[in-house]
Design an enzyme around this catalytic site. Structure first.
Site, PDB file in Angstrom:
ATOM      1  N   ARG A 146      -5.885  11.552 -10.157  1.00 42.47           N
ATOM      2  CA  ARG A 146      -5.125  12.102  -9.011  1.00 42.47           C
ATOM      3  C   ARG A 146      -4.616  10.921  -8.187  1.00 42.47           C
ATOM      4  O   ARG A 146      -5.204  10.553  -7.185  1.00 42.47           O
ATOM      5  CB  ARG A 146      -6.037  13.033  -8.187  1.00 42.47           C
ATOM      6  CG  ARG A 146      -5.331  14.040  -7.344  1.00 42.47           C
ATOM      7  CD  ARG A 146      -4.813  13.440  -6.027  1.00 42.47           C
ATOM      8  NE  ARG A 146      -5.877  13.168  -5.073  1.00 42.47           N
ATOM      9  CZ  ARG A 146      -5.947  12.019  -4.378  1.00 42.47           C
ATOM     10  NH1 ARG A 146      -5.068  11.047  -4.532  1.00 42.47           N
ATOM     11  NH2 ARG A 146      -6.935  11.839  -3.514  1.00 42.47           N
ATOM     12  N   ASP A 148     -13.617   7.340  -1.090  1.00 43.83           N
ATOM     13  CA  ASP A 148     -12.669   7.080  -0.010  1.00 43.83           C
ATOM     14  C   ASP A 148     -11.909   8.347   0.385  1.00 43.83           C
ATOM     15  O   ASP A 148     -11.732   8.643   1.572  1.00 43.83           O
ATOM     16  CB  ASP A 148     -11.699   6.002  -0.511  1.00 43.83           C
ATOM     17  CG  ASP A 148     -10.789   5.476   0.567  1.00 43.83           C
ATOM     18  OD1 ASP A 148     -11.209   5.430   1.730  1.00 43.83           O
ATOM     19  OD2 ASP A 148      -9.649   5.105   0.240  1.00 43.83           O
ATOM     20  N   ASP A 149     -11.469   9.099  -0.630  1.00 44.69           N
ATOM     21  CA  ASP A 149     -10.622  10.265  -0.350  1.00 44.69           C
ATOM     22  C   ASP A 149     -11.395  11.375   0.360  1.00 44.69           C
ATOM     23  O   ASP A 149     -10.826  12.143   1.119  1.00 44.69           O
ATOM     24  CB  ASP A 149     -10.029  10.790  -1.662  1.00 44.69           C
ATOM     25  CG  ASP A 149      -9.167   9.729  -2.315  1.00 44.69           C
ATOM     26  OD1 ASP A 149      -8.180   9.319  -1.706  1.00 44.69           O
ATOM     27  OD2 ASP A 149      -9.526   9.273  -3.411  1.00 44.69           O
ATOM     28  N   LYS A 187      -5.934  -1.132  -2.795  1.00 44.03           N
ATOM     29  CA  LYS A 187      -7.061  -1.067  -1.854  1.00 44.03           C
ATOM     30  C   LYS A 187      -7.650  -2.460  -1.646  1.00 44.03           C
ATOM     31  O   LYS A 187      -8.046  -2.820  -0.537  1.00 44.03           O
ATOM     32  CB  LYS A 187      -8.138  -0.101  -2.376  1.00 44.03           C
ATOM     33  CG  LYS A 187      -7.680   1.344  -2.464  1.00 44.03           C
ATOM     34  CD  LYS A 187      -7.611   2.036  -1.105  1.00 44.03           C
ATOM     35  CE  LYS A 187      -6.970   3.414  -1.206  1.00 44.03           C
ATOM     36  NZ  LYS A 187      -6.950   4.167   0.054  1.00 44.03           N
ATOM     37  N   ASN A 239       0.122  12.006   0.626  1.00 45.36           N
ATOM     38  CA  ASN A 239       0.860  10.793   0.266  1.00 45.36           C
ATOM     39  C   ASN A 239       1.433  10.959  -1.133  1.00 45.36           C
ATOM     40  O   ASN A 239       0.910  11.733  -1.924  1.00 45.36           O
ATOM     41  CB  ASN A 239      -0.097   9.582   0.257  1.00 45.36           C
ATOM     42  CG  ASN A 239      -0.560   9.206   1.643  1.00 45.36           C
ATOM     43  OD1 ASN A 239       0.187   9.293   2.595  1.00 45.36           O
ATOM     44  ND2 ASN A 239      -1.822   8.801   1.746  1.00 45.36           N
ATOM     45  N   TYR A 268       0.885  -1.182   0.000  1.00 48.05           N
ATOM     46  CA  TYR A 268       0.000   0.000   0.000  1.00 48.05           C
ATOM     47  C   TYR A 268       0.909   1.214   0.000  1.00 48.05           C
ATOM     48  O   TYR A 268       2.015   1.146  -0.540  1.00 48.05           O
ATOM     49  CB  TYR A 268      -0.896  -0.127   1.250  1.00 48.05           C
ATOM     50  CG  TYR A 268      -1.990   0.895   1.409  1.00 48.05           C
ATOM     51  CD1 TYR A 268      -2.914   1.130   0.396  1.00 48.05           C
ATOM     52  CD2 TYR A 268      -2.132   1.609   2.596  1.00 48.05           C
ATOM     53  CE1 TYR A 268      -3.931   2.060   0.561  1.00 48.05           C
ATOM     54  CE2 TYR A 268      -3.149   2.529   2.774  1.00 48.05           C
ATOM     55  CZ  TYR A 268      -4.041   2.764   1.744  1.00 48.05           C
ATOM     56  OH  TYR A 268      -5.043   3.683   1.909  1.00 48.05           O
ATOM     57  N   GLU A 306     -11.978   6.060  -5.911  1.00 44.35           N
ATOM     58  CA  GLU A 306     -10.607   6.170  -5.426  1.00 44.35           C
ATOM     59  C   GLU A 306      -9.767   7.035  -6.361  1.00 44.35           C
ATOM     60  O   GLU A 306      -9.746   6.792  -7.579  1.00 44.35           O
ATOM     61  CB  GLU A 306     -10.014   4.740  -5.375  1.00 44.35           C
ATOM     62  CG  GLU A 306      -8.863   4.550  -4.481  1.00 44.35           C
ATOM     63  CD  GLU A 306      -9.087   5.015  -3.057  1.00 44.35           C
ATOM     64  OE1 GLU A 306      -8.422   5.995  -2.701  1.00 44.35           O
ATOM     65  OE2 GLU A 306      -9.885   4.437  -2.289  1.00 44.35           O
ATOM     66  N   ASP A 307      -9.144   8.067  -5.830  1.00 47.25           N
ATOM     67  CA  ASP A 307      -8.148   8.856  -6.571  1.00 47.25           C
ATOM     68  C   ASP A 307      -8.642   9.374  -7.920  1.00 47.25           C
ATOM     69  O   ASP A 307      -7.898   9.344  -8.912  1.00 47.25           O
ATOM     70  CB  ASP A 307      -6.858   8.042  -6.736  1.00 47.25           C
ATOM     71  CG  ASP A 307      -6.065   8.006  -5.423  1.00 47.25           C
ATOM     72  OD1 ASP A 307      -6.640   8.344  -4.369  1.00 47.25           O
ATOM     73  OD2 ASP A 307      -4.880   7.639  -5.446  1.00 47.25           O
TER      74      ASP A 307
HETATM   75  P1  NAI Z   1      -7.129  17.278  -4.559  1.00 48.32           P
HETATM   76  O1  NAI Z   1      -6.439  17.365  -5.863  1.00 48.32           O
HETATM   77  O2  NAI Z   1      -8.589  17.075  -4.524  1.00 48.32           O
HETATM   78  O3  NAI Z   1      -6.818  18.609  -3.705  1.00 48.32           O
HETATM   79  C1  NAI Z   1      -5.551  19.195  -3.592  1.00 48.32           C
HETATM   80  C2  NAI Z   1      -5.727  20.572  -2.975  1.00 48.32           C
HETATM   81  O4  NAI Z   1      -4.444  21.117  -2.708  1.00 48.32           O
HETATM   82  C3  NAI Z   1      -6.442  21.561  -3.868  1.00 48.32           C
HETATM   83  O5  NAI Z   1      -7.351  22.297  -3.112  1.00 48.32           O
HETATM   84  C4  NAI Z   1      -5.340  22.470  -4.375  1.00 48.32           C
HETATM   85  O6  NAI Z   1      -5.789  23.764  -4.675  1.00 48.32           O
HETATM   86  C5  NAI Z   1      -4.432  22.462  -3.175  1.00 48.32           C
HETATM   87  N1  NAI Z   1      -3.070  22.859  -3.516  1.00 48.32           N
HETATM   88  C6  NAI Z   1      -2.288  22.387  -4.485  1.00 48.32           C
HETATM   89  N2  NAI Z   1      -1.117  23.012  -4.487  1.00 48.32           N
HETATM   90  C7  NAI Z   1      -1.159  23.931  -3.489  1.00 48.32           C
HETATM   91  C8  NAI Z   1      -0.266  24.901  -2.995  1.00 48.32           C
HETATM   92  N3  NAI Z   1       0.931  25.080  -3.539  1.00 48.32           N
HETATM   93  N4  NAI Z   1      -0.643  25.632  -1.953  1.00 48.32           N
HETATM   94  C9  NAI Z   1      -1.848  25.475  -1.388  1.00 48.32           C
HETATM   95  N5  NAI Z   1      -2.741  24.570  -1.822  1.00 48.32           N
HETATM   96  C10 NAI Z   1      -2.397  23.817  -2.863  1.00 48.32           C
HETATM   97  O7  NAI Z   1      -6.387  16.150  -3.754  1.00 48.32           O
HETATM   98  P2  NAI Z   1      -6.898  15.391  -2.451  1.00 48.32           P
HETATM   99  O8  NAI Z   1      -7.694  14.228  -2.828  1.00 48.32           O
HETATM  100  O9  NAI Z   1      -7.482  16.353  -1.523  1.00 48.32           O
HETATM  101  O10 NAI Z   1      -5.518  14.808  -1.894  1.00 48.32           O
HETATM  102  C11 NAI Z   1      -4.493  15.656  -1.460  1.00 48.32           C
HETATM  103  C12 NAI Z   1      -3.389  14.822  -0.843  1.00 48.32           C
HETATM  104  O11 NAI Z   1      -3.901  14.154   0.278  1.00 48.32           O
HETATM  105  C13 NAI Z   1      -2.782  13.765  -1.754  1.00 48.32           C
HETATM  106  O12 NAI Z   1      -1.411  13.711  -1.555  1.00 48.32           O
HETATM  107  C14 NAI Z   1      -3.394  12.504  -1.269  1.00 48.32           C
HETATM  108  O13 NAI Z   1      -2.551  11.392  -1.482  1.00 48.32           O
HETATM  109  C15 NAI Z   1      -3.555  12.790   0.181  1.00 48.32           C
HETATM  110  N6  NAI Z   1      -4.605  11.987   0.781  1.00 48.32           N
HETATM  111  C16 NAI Z   1      -4.322  11.323   1.923  1.00 48.32           C
HETATM  112  C17 NAI Z   1      -5.247  10.509   2.501  1.00 48.32           C
HETATM  113  C18 NAI Z   1      -4.961   9.794   3.769  1.00 48.32           C
HETATM  114  O14 NAI Z   1      -5.648   8.814   4.073  1.00 48.32           O
HETATM  115  N7  NAI Z   1      -3.997  10.238   4.533  1.00 48.32           N
HETATM  116  C19 NAI Z   1      -6.546  10.287   1.873  1.00 48.32           C
HETATM  117  C20 NAI Z   1      -6.797  11.107   0.720  1.00 48.32           C
HETATM  118  C21 NAI Z   1      -5.831  11.906   0.187  1.00 48.32           C
END
Ligand code: NAI
Length: 808
Positions: A349, A462-463, A367, A615, A294, A438-439
């Protein structure tokens, strides 16, 4: 046309079920034995050999339907009224299909005959029909029961569907998903069937029965030895990968990148070759193996997907398949007819790695592995990649790219493909099939969820939703630590305003509202930052979801700039007590940001929350060590990918501090299982709150002493059961649970009913007081998330009984 639009929550019509084979000879009818009876002798392998479906040219069961003689009798009769009866009917169909024609059964096993292919497909269709019947009747609870059959090494797929105490189909009749139902692989072919060949653990009887003598080393081992062998193989792969990475680093190549691929590939090859050993290995030490199957390894795997040779992994549906998706789904369903949860991605994504197109399939595959590690039957999980193009040039131009070489589709064709896919999946697996997103890209995530919800399709993202629940659970754990104010007195700054953080912000507000905080006041406590800067009311580019949290710009703060460099200024202006990152900007929480956060705390003893959720590791906003150092040891930390524990001078009496892994893996297996077990038609806010509280409830005093604000991921299986139970109960409260009828997906409905009736009325936070569970049709007294009593125990016992334990 048999598929038009998304069906409502009803069982598919009998018309969709392929007709059953024509007759069952007496000997075949006797082949369904009761548990405890001696196994009926299997048919002589050479008498019914057909070409395994997996190696035939793709001809879908639907095509086979059309080829069936008009005189074929209808599908299993509507008079079948119990899971066991349906199972018997399934057995009979499979047996009849497997042995009904002596003239064909005389063919030698390894010579494919064109007309046999069509018979083979009819056999697969017959079993699939029985399986669908079973699903429609809500009798699939015992689908979890595959463990014993796996241990026996034969007939796992079909026998796994037998209700407890029901007769089991002889494995030689049913065969395995890998080779198509009804086939009897033997010798060389059986050697390649993972349901038969369990390596050295293959029993003498199975070796004799399937002609495997001489094709395997003579020694017969206990399954546990094979698990130890697998562990040694993984360790060797890790050592080799580490040595290779070190050598590359010495040569100035940077090293490290992709070092996880060798152990990942070793484990994925094991998963295909010997599913039971793979899951036994992972379940025996989840903390050790999760990072290898994972995050973070799965990120490297997606980046290198074109050169990994993974097969078979999941269903791939591209824009070019529009109009014939049902055929593709049926092709897959013939081999995996018991799926209950489809994990879908469009690859846009992938973690924080961007648009990887068709190579994003690695995420649903990962997953699926986590579901199995958590004890949800891996045969329930169907990974699906929608290939709608890719906008990352380096990916599309890679000669080994496996997907369509075209820009990503964003128009109506995208949604048509989604609709057609969901319709086809529901048609094959029943309307209770849960769609787990997912993603997907940020622009599609919320619209997709709403689109499916509005059509009554059970679904969750999930996200958005599982991440929200696990992060809320971490917040609930954190407020139990000294120096951390209660949530209703905190100020939250979310860095990143995408799926993850918006989901967390919304659920956090629901939690505050449940504590009596006025909704407007709850939103006031939440600030968002996206790539354009702080989300303020003077911005005209905000979505409705973000606008809800927009506030007047703080005095002195210039407009624009959300990157790490400006974040320190925003922190100083907003003065948050909690900083939650999910923006995919690795290292965004640098020393200046952490210093500003420390200064903003109300008192020197206050402890700021630093959650780096992005991540994989390279995208984390900061490491555990950076958070601790940057805040003078005061940070309470959680992250999406695991960081190692630390000993902090002068704090905690020298005990190691363990960072919490706030990863949605602590929630989605239980959320999925709870939806299936309760036949939930929808995922409500109440179910997510229940999931968060269930996870938080598992955070022990010992965890908190180590400042770990979540249960360790090593307790993944326990989490899955607790979350599933909480989700199922909340589904009942919110009146979205099924009584086991039309949705057909309920597997623990009886104990859920008992829990409902034995508990004092209360409600989940979102359910209106006095709401009736299961809708008006069942009319039981209302229950609550905290229901207690014999019913509650029975529900958890039921869920525990459903857990997939491969070698037990
Ligand atoms: P997304 O693409 O929906 O959102 C990303 C956000 O970050 C957007 O609002 C964007 O405007 C903002 N952003 C991008 N660059 C930026 C910058 N330089 N300054 C400020 N804001 C900025 O992506 P999502 O789904 O929200 O995922 C984001 C991260 O969270 C990914 O790395 C993902 O792997 C991680 N994640 C972790 C999870 C966990 O279980 N820990 C679960 C879901 C996502």
């Amino acid at each position: 046309m048999r598929r038009q639009g998304l069906p409502s929550l009803q069982a598919p019509t009998q018309r969709r079920l392929p007709p059953a084979p024509t007759r069952a000879p007496p000997s075949a009818a006797n082949s369904c034995r009761m548990a405890g009876q001696p196994t009926a002798p299997a048919a002589a392998p050479s008498t019914a050999a057909t070409l395994p479906a997996a190696v035939q040219p793709t001809a879908a069961p639907a095509a086979a339907d059309a080829a069936l003689p008009a005189a074929a009798p209808p599908a299993p009769p509507a008079t079948v009224t119990s899971g066991e009866a349906a199972w018997r009917e399934t057995c009979r169909s499979a047996v009849a299909g497997g042995r009904g024609d002596d003239s064909e059964s005389a063919q030698p096993p390894d010579q494919p005959q064109p007309q046999q292919q069509s018979r083979q497909e009819r056999q697969a269709s017959g079993l699939l029909a029985g399986r669908r019947q079973l699903l429609m009747m809500g009798g699939a609870g015992a689908l979890f029961g595959g463990a014993a059959n796996d241990a026996a090494g034969v007939g796992s797929t079909a026998a796994a569907a037998a209700p407890a105490g029901a007769g089991a189909c002889p494995p030689a009749v049913v065969g395995s998903g890998a080779t198509g139902f009804g086939a009897i692989p033997r010798g060389w072919r059986a050697l390649r069937d993972p349901a038969i060949n369990r390596g050295l653990a293959t029993t003498v009887a199975v070796r004799q029965q399937y002609g495997l003598e001489g094709l395997l080393p003579a020694r017969v081992t206990a399954p546990a030895v094979e698990v130890a062998r697998a562990a040694a193989a993984v360790q060797r792969a890790e050592v080799a990968a580490a040595a290779a990475a070190a050598a590359v680093a010495t040569d100035g190549g940077g090293g490290g990148g992709g070092a996880s691929l060798l152990p990942y590939c070793t484990l994925m090859a094991l998963r295909e070759a010997d599913k039971a050993t793979f899951f036994a290995l992972v379940q025996q030490d989840v903390e050790r193996y999760l990072p290898l199957i994972y995050t973070p390894a799965v990120g490297d795997a997606c980046l290198a997907w074109g050169s990994l040779l993974p097969r078979p992994t999941g269903l791939s549906i591209s824009l070019g398949d529009a109009g014939r998706v049902a055929r593709l789904v049926d092709n897959w369903a013939a081999g995996q007819p018991q799926a209950r949860i489809a994990v879908l991605t469009d690859g846009e994504r992938i973690l924080g790695l961007g648009d990887l197109g068709a190579h994003g399939l690695g995420i649903p595959v990962g997953k699926a592995a986590v579901y199995g590690a958590a004890g949800v039957d891996p045969d329930w999980i169907l990974p699906v990649a929608l290939d709608v193009g890719c906008n990352t040039e380096s990916v599309v131009n890679d000669p080994l790219y496996v997907g369509l070489r075209r820009p990503r589709e964003r128009g109506p064709a995208y949604y048509h493909l989604v609709d057609e896919t969901v319709t086809a999946l529901q048609s094959a697996y029943g309307p209770g099939l849960l769609i787990h997103w997912e993603d997907v890209g940020a622009a599609q995530a919320f619209p997709l969820l709403e689109r499916l919800e509005s059509r009554g399709v059970p679904t969750f993202n999930d996200d958005i939703q599982a991440t929200a629940a696990v992060t809320l659970a971490a917040l609930l754990g954190a407020e139990r630590l000294r120096g951390v104010p209660p949530l209703e007195h905190q100020t939250f700054l979310f860095f990143g305003a995408g799926q993850a953080n918006l989901g967390v912000a919304q659920l956090l507000c629901a939690e505050l509202a449940a504590r009596g905080v006025d909704p407007a006041a709850a939103s006031e406590r939440v600030w968002l930052v996206d790539r354009r800067g702080l989300v303020t009311s003077d911005r005209s580019d905000l979505s409705a979801a973000k606008a809800k949290f927009a506030k007047r710009r703080p005095a002195g703060l210039p407009a624009g700039g959300g990157s790490g460099g400006d974040l320190a200024g925003i922190v100083a202006a907003v003065r948050p007590t909690a900083l939650i990152g999910a923006a995919t900007v690795g290292g965004a929480f640098g020393p200046r940001v952490l210093a500003a956060l420390t200064q903003a705390q109300p008192s020197p003893s206050s402890r700021p929350l630093v959650f780096a959720l992005s991540n994989p590791t390279s995208r984390a906003e900061c490491s555990f060590q950076q958070a601790v150092e940057g805040t003078g040891g005061r940070a309470v930390f959680a992250s999406g990918t695991q960081f190692p524990p630390l000993r902090v001078e002068g704090s905690g009496g020298g005990r190691p501090r363990v960072p919490a892994q706030a990863n949605n893996c602590l929630v989605f297996p239980g959320l999925g299982a709870g939806c299936v077990a309760s036949g939930a038609a929808r995922v409500t806010e109440g179910m997510l709150l229940a999931a968060a509280r269930a996870v938080a409830g598992l955070t022990s005093g010992e965890d908190l002493e180590a400042e770990c604000v979540l249960p360790r991921v090593g307790r993944l299986g326990e989490c899955a059961v607790e979350v599933a139970a909480a989700v199922a109960r909340a589904a009942a409260v919110d009146m979205v649970a099924s009584s086991g009828g039309g949705g057909g997906a309920a597997t623990c409905v009886a104990p859920l009913l008992l829990a409902s009736s034995s508990s004092p009325p209360s409600s989940s936070s979102s359910a209106a007081a006095g709401a009736l569970p299961f809708g008006a049709g069942v009319g039981m007294a209302a229950t609550g998330v905290g229901a207690t009593g014999g019913g509650r125990d029975a529900l958890e016992e039921c869920l525990r009984g459903l857990q997939y334990r491969p070698l037990q």
